[in-house]
Design a protein around this motif. Structure first.
Motif, PDB file in Angstrom:
ATOM      1  N   ASP A 114       0.848  -1.191   0.000  1.00  0.00           N
ATOM      2  CA  ASP A 114       0.000   0.000   0.000  1.00  0.00           C
ATOM      3  C   ASP A 114       0.889   1.248   0.000  1.00  0.00           C
ATOM      4  O   ASP A 114       1.709   1.450   0.897  1.00  0.00           O
ATOM      5  N   SER A 115       0.731   2.098  -1.003  1.00  0.00           N
ATOM      6  CA  SER A 115       1.567   3.296  -1.119  1.00  0.00           C
ATOM      7  C   SER A 115       1.249   4.339  -0.043  1.00  0.00           C
ATOM      8  O   SER A 115       1.981   5.302   0.118  1.00  0.00           O
ATOM      9  N   ALA A 116       0.159   4.148   0.708  1.00  0.00           N
ATOM     10  CA  ALA A 116      -0.196   5.091   1.759  1.00  0.00           C
ATOM     11  C   ALA A 116       0.577   4.828   3.053  1.00  0.00           C
ATOM     12  O   ALA A 116       0.525   5.624   3.979  1.00  0.00           O
ATOM     13  N   LEU A 117       1.301   3.707   3.106  1.00  0.00           N
ATOM     14  CA  LEU A 117       2.060   3.389   4.322  1.00  0.00           C
ATOM     15  C   LEU A 117       3.265   4.310   4.448  1.00  0.00           C
ATOM     16  O   LEU A 117       3.928   4.624   3.452  1.00  0.00           O
ATOM     17  N   PRO A 118       3.580   4.742   5.649  1.00  0.00           N
ATOM     18  CA  PRO A 118       4.784   5.561   5.827  1.00  0.00           C
ATOM     19  C   PRO A 118       6.040   4.707   5.676  1.00  0.00           C
ATOM     20  O   PRO A 118       5.997   3.483   5.794  1.00  0.00           O
ATOM     21  N   GLU A 119       7.139   5.348   5.433  1.00  0.00           N
ATOM     22  CA  GLU A 119       8.436   4.679   5.370  1.00  0.00           C
ATOM     23  C   GLU A 119       8.805   4.188   6.773  1.00  0.00           C
ATOM     24  O   GLU A 119       8.676   4.934   7.750  1.00  0.00           O
ATOM     25  N   PRO A 120       9.220   2.937   6.925  1.00  0.00           N
ATOM     26  CA  PRO A 120       9.634   2.460   8.252  1.00  0.00           C
ATOM     27  C   PRO A 120      10.788   3.296   8.808  1.00  0.00           C
ATOM     28  O   PRO A 120      11.658   3.740   8.063  1.00  0.00           O
ATOM     29  N   ASN A 121      10.772   3.501  10.090  1.00  0.00           N
ATOM     30  CA  ASN A 121      11.779   4.303  10.769  1.00  0.00           C
ATOM     31  C   ASN A 121      12.945   3.434  11.208  1.00  0.00           C
ATOM     32  O   ASN A 121      12.748   2.330  11.700  1.00  0.00           O
ATOM     33  N   ALA A 122      14.153   3.911  11.008  1.00  0.00           N
ATOM     34  CA  ALA A 122      15.357   3.251  11.518  1.00  0.00           C
ATOM     35  C   ALA A 122      16.165   4.302  12.265  1.00  0.00           C
ATOM     36  O   ALA A 122      16.382   5.400  11.751  1.00  0.00           O
ATOM     37  N   GLN A 123      16.569   3.979  13.474  1.00  0.00           N
ATOM     38  CA  GLN A 123      17.298   4.943  14.286  1.00  0.00           C
ATOM     39  C   GLN A 123      18.383   4.236  15.079  1.00  0.00           C
ATOM     40  O   GLN A 123      18.142   3.200  15.710  1.00  0.00           O
ATOM     41  N   ALA A 124      19.587   4.783  15.037  1.00  0.00           N
ATOM     42  CA  ALA A 124      20.670   4.260  15.870  1.00  0.00           C
ATOM     43  C   ALA A 124      20.409   4.705  17.304  1.00  0.00           C
ATOM     44  O   ALA A 124      20.151   5.885  17.561  1.00  0.00           O
ATOM     45  N   THR A 125      20.443   3.772  18.221  1.00  0.00           N
ATOM     46  CA  THR A 125      20.185   4.105  19.628  1.00  0.00           C
ATOM     47  C   THR A 125      21.338   3.723  20.542  1.00  0.00           C
ATOM     48  O   THR A 125      21.269   3.957  21.751  1.00  0.00           O
ATOM     49  N   ARG A 126      22.400   3.145  19.971  1.00  0.00           N
ATOM     50  CA  ARG A 126      23.525   2.741  20.810  1.00  0.00           C
ATOM     51  C   ARG A 126      24.798   2.683  19.971  1.00  0.00           C
ATOM     52  O   ARG A 126      24.800   2.165  18.858  1.00  0.00           O
ATOM     53  N   TYR A 127      25.865   3.234  20.528  1.00  0.00           N
ATOM     54  CA  TYR A 127      27.188   3.177  19.920  1.00  0.00           C
ATOM     55  C   TYR A 127      28.135   2.492  20.893  1.00  0.00           C
ATOM     56  O   TYR A 127      28.001   2.642  22.106  1.00  0.00           O
ATOM     57  N   GLU A 128      29.101   1.749  20.354  1.00  0.00           N
ATOM     58  CA  GLU A 128      30.145   1.148  21.161  1.00  0.00           C
ATOM     59  C   GLU A 128      31.413   1.964  20.979  1.00  0.00           C
ATOM     60  O   GLU A 128      31.777   2.305  19.855  1.00  0.00           O
ATOM     61  N   VAL A 129      32.094   2.243  22.094  1.00  0.00           N
ATOM     62  CA  VAL A 129      33.345   2.991  22.046  1.00  0.00           C
ATOM     63  C   VAL A 129      34.379   2.201  22.844  1.00  0.00           C
ATOM     64  O   VAL A 129      34.171   1.927  24.030  1.00  0.00           O
ATOM     65  N   SER A 130      35.462   1.830  22.184  1.00  0.00           N
ATOM     66  CA  SER A 130      36.498   1.042  22.847  1.00  0.00           C
ATOM     67  C   SER A 130      37.841   1.306  22.201  1.00  0.00           C
ATOM     68  O   SER A 130      37.926   1.504  20.990  1.00  0.00           O
ATOM     69  N   LEU A 131      38.889   1.279  22.996  1.00  0.00           N
ATOM     70  CA  LEU A 131      40.242   1.376  22.470  1.00  0.00           C
ATOM     71  C   LEU A 131      40.619   0.097  21.730  1.00  0.00           C
ATOM     72  O   LEU A 131      41.377   0.125  20.767  1.00  0.00           O
ATOM     73  N   LEU A 132      40.057  -1.019  22.154  1.00  0.00           N
ATOM     74  CA  LEU A 132      40.363  -2.310  21.532  1.00  0.00           C
ATOM     75  C   LEU A 132      39.489  -2.508  20.305  1.00  0.00           C
ATOM     76  O   LEU A 132      38.303  -2.169  20.312  1.00  0.00           O
ATOM     77  N   LEU A 171      34.785  -6.316  27.157  1.00  0.00           N
ATOM     78  CA  LEU A 171      35.093  -5.963  28.545  1.00  0.00           C
ATOM     79  C   LEU A 171      35.513  -4.502  28.692  1.00  0.00           C
ATOM     80  O   LEU A 171      35.313  -3.902  29.739  1.00  0.00           O
ATOM     81  N   PHE A 172      36.107  -3.954  27.651  1.00  0.00           N
ATOM     82  CA  PHE A 172      36.663  -2.604  27.697  1.00  0.00           C
ATOM     83  C   PHE A 172      35.850  -1.607  26.871  1.00  0.00           C
ATOM     84  O   PHE A 172      36.367  -0.609  26.405  1.00  0.00           O
ATOM     85  N   THR A 173      34.577  -1.895  26.687  1.00  0.00           N
ATOM     86  CA  THR A 173      33.710  -1.062  25.849  1.00  0.00           C
ATOM     87  C   THR A 173      32.796  -0.186  26.691  1.00  0.00           C
ATOM     88  O   THR A 173      32.205  -0.636  27.667  1.00  0.00           O
ATOM     89  N   LEU A 174      32.700   1.066  26.286  1.00  0.00           N
ATOM     90  CA  LEU A 174      31.702   1.985  26.830  1.00  0.00           C
ATOM     91  C   LEU A 174      30.577   2.058  25.804  1.00  0.00           C
ATOM     92  O   LEU A 174      30.804   1.890  24.607  1.00  0.00           O
ATOM     93  N   HIS A 175      29.371   2.323  26.274  1.00  0.00           N
ATOM     94  CA  HIS A 175      28.233   2.463  25.364  1.00  0.00           C
ATOM     95  C   HIS A 175      27.677   3.875  25.469  1.00  0.00           C
ATOM     96  O   HIS A 175      27.537   4.409  26.573  1.00  0.00           O
ATOM     97  N   VAL A 176      27.392   4.440  24.328  1.00  0.00           N
ATOM     98  CA  VAL A 176      26.681   5.713  24.260  1.00  0.00           C
ATOM     99  C   VAL A 176      25.272   5.340  23.834  1.00  0.00           C
ATOM    100  O   VAL A 176      25.066   4.826  22.737  1.00  0.00           O
ATOM    101  N   GLU A 177      24.316   5.584  24.726  1.00  0.00           N
ATOM    102  CA  GLU A 177      22.944   5.129  24.503  1.00  0.00           C
ATOM    103  C   GLU A 177      21.966   6.288  24.493  1.00  0.00           C
ATOM    104  O   GLU A 177      22.030   7.183  25.335  1.00  0.00           O
ATOM    105  N   TRP A 178      21.045   6.219  23.540  1.00  0.00           N
ATOM    106  CA  TRP A 178      19.999   7.226  23.408  1.00  0.00           C
ATOM    107  C   TRP A 178      19.031   7.107  24.566  1.00  0.00           C
ATOM    108  O   TRP A 178      18.606   6.023  24.938  1.00  0.00           O
ATOM    109  N   ARG A 179      18.681   8.255  25.157  1.00  0.00           N
ATOM    110  CA  ARG A 179      17.758   8.274  26.284  1.00  0.00           C
ATOM    111  C   ARG A 179      16.523   9.123  25.997  1.00  0.00           C
ATOM    112  O   ARG A 179      15.788   9.485  26.895  1.00  0.00           O
ATOM    113  N   GLY A 180      16.284   9.437  24.724  1.00  0.00           N
ATOM    114  CA  GLY A 180      15.117  10.222  24.334  1.00  0.00           C
ATOM    115  C   GLY A 180      15.420  11.703  24.286  1.00  0.00           C
ATOM    116  O   GLY A 180      16.403  12.183  24.852  1.00  0.00           O
ATOM    117  N   ASP A 181      14.582  12.432  23.590  1.00  0.00           N
ATOM    118  CA  ASP A 181      14.704  13.899  23.483  1.00  0.00           C
ATOM    119  C   ASP A 181      16.100  14.330  23.043  1.00  0.00           C
ATOM    120  O   ASP A 181      16.635  15.320  23.556  1.00  0.00           O
TER     121      ASP A 181
END
Length: 124
Positions: free
Chosen positions: A5-23, A32-42
């Motif tokens: 159905d062409s009336a359907l909206p496009e599905p939403n895709a959103q990154a909500t978490r990033y991994e940050v690590s020196l390794l 074990l050495f990973t920090l996470h940057v996580e979306w908390r809204g707004d």
């Protein structure tokens, strides 16, 4: 329901978490050495490690349940994405597990490999 159905909206895709690590991701100790940057809204993000939340003062605080998070606490522990990623990258080298920092683990496992690769390249 017709899924073409062409009336359907496009599905939403959103990154909500990033991994940050020196390794690097393939390292056996990466998780074990990973920090996470996580979306908390707004458009607010948190830097997280095992339930602990990084504050703008550089100190870790246990992340409270939502009903206990006062505005002052949120102002210290929520950031825009660029700031959260910068804080995570700044703190990633100092993540410590069993008395060893991410820098020490990287030096033991990757610095020698990097130096050998550089020497081999210079010899060619």
């Amino acid at each position: 329901m017709n899924t073409t159905d062409s009336a359907l909206p496009e599905p939403n895709a959103q990154a909500t978490r990033y991994e940050v690590s020196l390794l690097p991701p393939g390292d056996i100790n990466h998780h074990l050495f990973t920090l996470h940057v996580e979306w908390r809204g707004d458009d607010r993000w948190a830097v997280i490690r095992h339930g602990w939340c990084l504050g703008s003062n550089g100190k870790w605080d246990y992340e409270r349940v939502p009903s206990e998070r006062e505005d002052e606490w949120l102002s210290w522990h929520r950031f825009d994405l660029d700031t959260a990623l910068a804080l995570a990258k700044r703190h990633a080298p100092n993540v410590t597990v069993n008395g060893r920092t991410a820098v020490e683990v990287w030096q033991r496992t990757h610095a020698a490999v990097s130096a050998a690769a550089a020497a081999e390249e210079a010899a060619q």
